[in-house]
Design an enzyme around this catalytic site. Structure first.
Site, PDB file in Angstrom:
ATOM      1  N   GLY A  11       0.832  -1.215   0.000  1.00 53.06           N
ATOM      2  CA  GLY A  11       0.000   0.000   0.000  1.00 53.06           C
ATOM      3  C   GLY A  11       0.860   1.255   0.000  1.00 53.06           C
ATOM      4  N   ARG A  21      13.354  10.293  -2.835  1.00 56.83           N
ATOM      5  CA  ARG A  21      14.179  11.469  -3.154  1.00 56.83           C
ATOM      6  C   ARG A  21      15.471  11.476  -2.344  1.00 56.83           C
ATOM      7  NH1 ARG A  21      14.879  16.086  -0.143  1.00 56.83           N
ATOM      8  NH2 ARG A  21      15.532  17.967  -1.280  1.00 56.83           N
ATOM      9  N   ALA A  22      15.332  11.264  -1.023  1.00 51.31           N
ATOM     10  CA  ALA A  22      16.511  11.337  -0.150  1.00 51.31           C
ATOM     11  C   ALA A  22      17.510  10.242  -0.506  1.00 51.31           C
ATOM     12  CB  ALA A  22      16.082  11.215   1.315  1.00 51.31           C
ATOM     13  N   ALA A  24      17.824   8.601  -3.349  1.00 55.23           N
ATOM     14  CA  ALA A  24      18.410   8.819  -4.685  1.00 55.23           C
ATOM     15  C   ALA A  24      19.449   9.939  -4.648  1.00 55.23           C
ATOM     16  CB  ALA A  24      17.299   9.138  -5.676  1.00 55.23           C
ATOM     17  N   ARG A  72       0.851  -5.022  -5.909  1.00 54.03           N
ATOM     18  CA  ARG A  72       1.029  -6.275  -5.178  1.00 54.03           C
ATOM     19  C   ARG A  72       1.282  -7.330  -6.250  1.00 54.03           C
ATOM     20  NH1 ARG A  72      -2.904  -3.703  -1.536  1.00 54.03           N
ATOM     21  NH2 ARG A  72      -1.706  -3.156   0.310  1.00 54.03           N
ATOM     22  N   ASP A 103       6.010  -5.271   5.882  1.00 54.76           N
ATOM     23  CA  ASP A 103       6.765  -6.494   6.170  1.00 54.76           C
ATOM     24  C   ASP A 103       6.605  -7.558   5.073  1.00 54.76           C
ATOM     25  OD1 ASP A 103       4.143  -6.850   6.992  1.00 54.76           O
ATOM     26  OD2 ASP A 103       4.667  -8.246   8.587  1.00 54.76           O
ATOM     27  N   THR A 126       4.264   2.585   5.441  1.00 56.51           N
ATOM     28  CA  THR A 126       2.859   2.176   5.528  1.00 56.51           C
ATOM     29  C   THR A 126       2.145   3.076   6.531  1.00 56.51           C
ATOM     30  OG1 THR A 126       1.327   0.479   6.305  1.00 56.51           O
ATOM     31  CG2 THR A 126       3.554   0.310   7.124  1.00 56.51           C
ATOM     32  N   ASP A 128      -0.101   2.129   8.412  1.00 60.14           N
ATOM     33  CA  ASP A 128      -0.631   1.309   9.512  1.00 60.14           C
ATOM     34  C   ASP A 128       0.205   1.347  10.800  1.00 60.14           C
ATOM     35  OD1 ASP A 128      -2.464   0.612   7.631  1.00 60.14           O
ATOM     36  OD2 ASP A 128      -1.774  -1.445   7.349  1.00 60.14           O
ATOM     37  N   ASP A 130       2.503  -0.708  11.626  1.00 59.20           N
ATOM     38  CA  ASP A 130       2.416  -2.081  12.134  1.00 59.20           C
ATOM     39  C   ASP A 130       3.700  -2.880  11.915  1.00 59.20           C
ATOM     40  OD1 ASP A 130       2.278  -2.230   9.395  1.00 59.20           O
ATOM     41  OD2 ASP A 130       0.650  -3.681   9.334  1.00 59.20           O
ATOM     42  N   ARG A 155     -17.500  15.830  14.057  1.00 62.27           N
ATOM     43  CA  ARG A 155     -17.993  16.245  15.375  1.00 62.27           C
ATOM     44  C   ARG A 155     -18.986  17.408  15.258  1.00 62.27           C
ATOM     45  NH1 ARG A 155     -13.501  16.619  18.174  1.00 62.27           N
ATOM     46  NH2 ARG A 155     -13.728  14.715  19.349  1.00 62.27           N
ATOM     47  N   GLY A 171      -5.916   0.362   9.023  1.00 62.15           N
ATOM     48  CA  GLY A 171      -4.895  -0.205   9.895  1.00 62.15           C
ATOM     49  C   GLY A 171      -4.754  -1.711   9.728  1.00 62.15           C
ATOM     50  N   ARG A 172      -5.449  -2.254   8.745  1.00 59.85           N
ATOM     51  CA  ARG A 172      -5.473  -3.714   8.502  1.00 59.85           C
ATOM     52  C   ARG A 172      -5.691  -4.466   9.808  1.00 59.85           C
ATOM     53  NH1 ARG A 172      -1.771  -6.460   3.911  1.00 59.85           N
ATOM     54  NH2 ARG A 172      -1.742  -4.295   3.314  1.00 59.85           N
ATOM     55  N   ASP A 188     -14.598   9.619  21.876  1.00 58.67           N
ATOM     56  CA  ASP A 188     -15.496   9.299  22.998  1.00 58.67           C
ATOM     57  C   ASP A 188     -15.731   7.802  23.141  1.00 58.67           C
ATOM     58  OD1 ASP A 188     -15.919  12.140  23.225  1.00 58.67           O
ATOM     59  OD2 ASP A 188     -17.153  11.958  21.423  1.00 58.67           O
ATOM     60  N   GLU A 223     -10.449  -0.849  11.482  1.00 56.02           N
ATOM     61  CA  GLU A 223     -11.066  -1.760  10.506  1.00 56.02           C
ATOM     62  C   GLU A 223     -10.875  -3.228  10.892  1.00 56.02           C
ATOM     63  OE1 GLU A 223      -9.372  -1.881   6.550  1.00 56.02           O
ATOM     64  OE2 GLU A 223      -7.379  -1.375   7.271  1.00 56.02           O
TER      65      GLU A 223
HETATM   66  P1  ADP Z   1       3.200  -4.862   2.639  1.00 53.49           P
HETATM   67  O1  ADP Z   1       4.582  -4.805   2.091  1.00 53.49           O
HETATM   68  O2  ADP Z   1       2.576  -3.526   2.800  1.00 53.49           O
HETATM   69  O3  ADP Z   1       3.105  -5.741   3.883  1.00 53.49           O
HETATM   70  P2  ADP Z   1       2.014  -7.003   1.054  1.00 53.49           P
HETATM   71  O4  ADP Z   1       1.942  -7.972   2.181  1.00 53.49           O
HETATM   72  O5  ADP Z   1       0.850  -6.889   0.127  1.00 53.49           O
HETATM   73  O6  ADP Z   1       2.251  -5.520   1.525  1.00 53.49           O
HETATM   74  O7  ADP Z   1       3.316  -7.377   0.204  1.00 53.49           O
HETATM   75  C1  ADP Z   1       3.713  -6.592  -0.901  1.00 53.49           C
HETATM   76  C2  ADP Z   1       4.378  -7.465  -1.925  1.00 53.49           C
HETATM   77  O8  ADP Z   1       5.551  -8.073  -1.360  1.00 53.49           O
HETATM   78  C3  ADP Z   1       3.546  -8.643  -2.404  1.00 53.49           C
HETATM   79  O9  ADP Z   1       2.632  -8.286  -3.413  1.00 53.49           O
HETATM   80  C4  ADP Z   1       4.636  -9.556  -2.956  1.00 53.49           C
HETATM   81  O10 ADP Z   1       5.089  -9.095  -4.200  1.00 53.49           O
HETATM   82  C5  ADP Z   1       5.743  -9.369  -1.928  1.00 53.49           C
HETATM   83  N1  ADP Z   1       5.646 -10.398  -0.891  1.00 53.49           N
HETATM   84  C6  ADP Z   1       4.824 -10.428   0.185  1.00 53.49           C
HETATM   85  N2  ADP Z   1       4.989 -11.555   0.908  1.00 53.49           N
HETATM   86  C7  ADP Z   1       5.928 -12.271   0.267  1.00 53.49           C
HETATM   87  C8  ADP Z   1       6.539 -13.555   0.503  1.00 53.49           C
HETATM   88  N3  ADP Z   1       6.194 -14.317   1.539  1.00 53.49           N
HETATM   89  N4  ADP Z   1       7.466 -13.986  -0.393  1.00 53.49           N
HETATM   90  C9  ADP Z   1       7.823 -13.209  -1.441  1.00 53.49           C
HETATM   91  N5  ADP Z   1       7.284 -12.016  -1.718  1.00 53.49           N
HETATM   92  C10 ADP Z   1       6.361 -11.532  -0.877  1.00 53.49           C
HETATM   93  O1  F6P Z   2      -1.577  -1.362   4.513  1.00 54.29           O
HETATM   94  C1  F6P Z   2      -2.155  -0.143   4.196  1.00 54.29           C
HETATM   95  C2  F6P Z   2      -3.643  -0.293   3.990  1.00 54.29           C
HETATM   96  O2  F6P Z   2      -4.169   0.980   3.677  1.00 54.29           O
HETATM   97  C3  F6P Z   2      -4.418  -0.903   5.165  1.00 54.29           C
HETATM   98  O3  F6P Z   2      -4.660   0.020   6.190  1.00 54.29           O
HETATM   99  C4  F6P Z   2      -5.659  -1.383   4.469  1.00 54.29           C
HETATM  100  O4  F6P Z   2      -6.246  -2.470   5.172  1.00 54.29           O
HETATM  101  C5  F6P Z   2      -5.143  -1.841   3.134  1.00 54.29           C
HETATM  102  O5  F6P Z   2      -3.910  -1.162   2.918  1.00 54.29           O
HETATM  103  C6  F6P Z   2      -6.075  -1.545   2.008  1.00 54.29           C
HETATM  104  O6  F6P Z   2      -5.473  -1.969   0.828  1.00 54.29           O
HETATM  105  P1  F6P Z   2      -6.169  -1.756  -0.607  1.00 54.29           P
HETATM  106  O7  F6P Z   2      -6.080  -0.305  -0.929  1.00 54.29           O
HETATM  107  O8  F6P Z   2      -5.351  -2.596  -1.520  1.00 54.29           O
HETATM  108  O9  F6P Z   2      -7.577  -2.219  -0.455  1.00 54.29           O
END
Ligand code: ADP
Ligand code: F6P
Length: 321
Positions: A11, A21-22, A24, A72, A103, A126, A128, A130, A155, A171-172, A188, A223
């Site tokens: 995302g 930018r930084a 590069a 993705r 991650d 991200t 999130d 997270d 509000r 926030g997934r 609240d 969410e």
């Molecule tokens: P984020 O990086 O925000 O956690 P994703 O989980 O969607 O988002 O992962 C982004 C991309 O990273 C995936 O579309 C894929 O290309 C790659 N990726 C994710 N998990 C794996 C994995 N276990 N092995 C290899 N590539 C991965």
């Molecule tokens: O990881 C960022 C995020 O915006 C999450 O908060 C959300 O759950 C997800 O991506 C939404 O992804 P998409 O725009 O692909 O539906």
């Protein structure tokens, strides 16, 4: 290291452009040749790799989204496709890659490194917040401020109509955005996946507020807790006020990055290049105790997350009464 590439994956998040930018500019200043990869791992695979110059990165520090585009790419989970992607890098002599993402993106980078000897550095991008191994991720602060702006507007109308409004934020699986929005926006009520707060308790709290003369209730819902429309239905009938819900959705992911995110992105982008310049890799960059640090990249899924979520949740509960 003489040739590196930069990509954004997963995302998008405000501040990703500032990190590109930084990284590069800092690399170019060291005489390193910089490539951009479009659409994350998809572009690595389909050979959308181009030479970046200083003009490419000018005028982007204040732009939301990612100029490199993001995607993705499920094929990247397959070693056969990772081999094709690695070949596209090696043909150009690219030895290191800066991966800006979450991650999931780090896992892909780690495999690319282990299987094909490409040096990788992950930068946490991200909204999130997270990612284990960093107190803050790039984009979180901007997103938080976008939510706060929305809360103020919601509000106004909530008070005028004396309504209870549930505000669903992104926030997934993580409650950070909802929790911080509650603390900073004077929420609240709060529902986050990490902490138990039964609907009955929330209803009691709202009824108590109304008895005390409060005219509205803004409840932050992460969410990850479930569909806000279903929570709205559950709450109706348990409180005396009219209940509505709003999903902030993708408005939260866009917009001009905050000063905090730009500085964070800039420092992290520079650190990533310093790592590659020293011919190192296999790390993620983070910020801990206001210091830019690195961890082994696998820390993002093997490490222990330092979080104050329990204490912060208790504070939010007390202050939201
Ligand atoms: P984020 O990086 O925000 O956690 P994703 O989980 O969607 O988002 O992962 C982004 C991309 O990273 C995936 O579309 C894929 O290309 C790659 N990726 C994710 N998990 C794996 C994995 N276990 N092995 C290899 N590539 C991965
Ligand atoms: O990881 C960022 C995020 O915006 C999450 O908060 C959300 O759950 C997800 O991506 C939404 O992804 P998409 O725009 O692909 O539906």
């Amino acid at each position: 290291m003489r040739k590196i590439a930069i990509l954004t994956s997963g995302g998008d998040a405000p501040g990703m452009n500032a990190a590109i930018r930084a990284a590069a500019k800092y690399a170019m200043n060291l005489g390193i040749t910089v490539y951009g990869i479009k659409r994350g791992y998809l572009g690595m695979l389909s050979d959308e790799i181009f030479l970046m110059d200083s003009f490419y990165v000018s005028g982007m520090i204040d732009r939301g989204g990612t100029k490199l585009l993001t995607a993705r790419c499920l094929e990247f989970k397959d070693p056969k496709f990772r081999a094709i992607a690695a070949e596209n890098l090696k043909r150009r002599g690219i030895e290191g890659v800066v991966v800006i993402g979450g991650d999931g993106s780090y896992r892909g980078a780690d495999l690319l490194s282990k299987e094909h000897g490409i040096k990788v550095v992950g930068i946490p991008g991200t909204i999130d917040n997270d990612i284990i191994g960093t107190d803050y991720t790039i984009g979180f602060d901007t997103c938080l401020n976008t939510i706060l702006d929305a809360i103020s507007k919601i509000r106004d109308t909530a008070t005028s109509h004396e309504r209870t409004i549930l505000v669903e934020v992104m926030g997934r699986h993580a409650g950070d955005l909802a929790l911080y929005s509650c603390l900073a926006g004077g929420g609240d009520g709060l529902l986050i996946p990490e902490m138990d707060n039964p609907i009955e308790m929330l209803a009691l709290q709202i009824k108590e507020r109304r008895r005390a003369g409060k005219l509205h209730d803004i409840v932050l819902v992460a969410e990850g807790v479930g569909k806000v429309t279903e929570i709205e239905e559950q709450l109706k009938g348990k409180v005396n006020s009219e209940v509505r819900s709003v999903v902030l959705g993708h408005t939260q992911r866009g917009g001009c990055p905050s000063g905090f995110d730009r500085v964070l992105a800039t420092k992290m982008g520079v650190k990533a290049i310093q790592v590659l310049e020293a011919d190192e890799g296999g790390v993620m960059v983070g910020i801990e105790g206001n210091k830019i640090i690195t961890h082994p990249i696998s820390y993002a899924w093997e490490g222990q997350r330092y979080t104050t979520i329990n204490e912060d949740f208790e504070i939010a509960k007390i202050l939201s009464r």
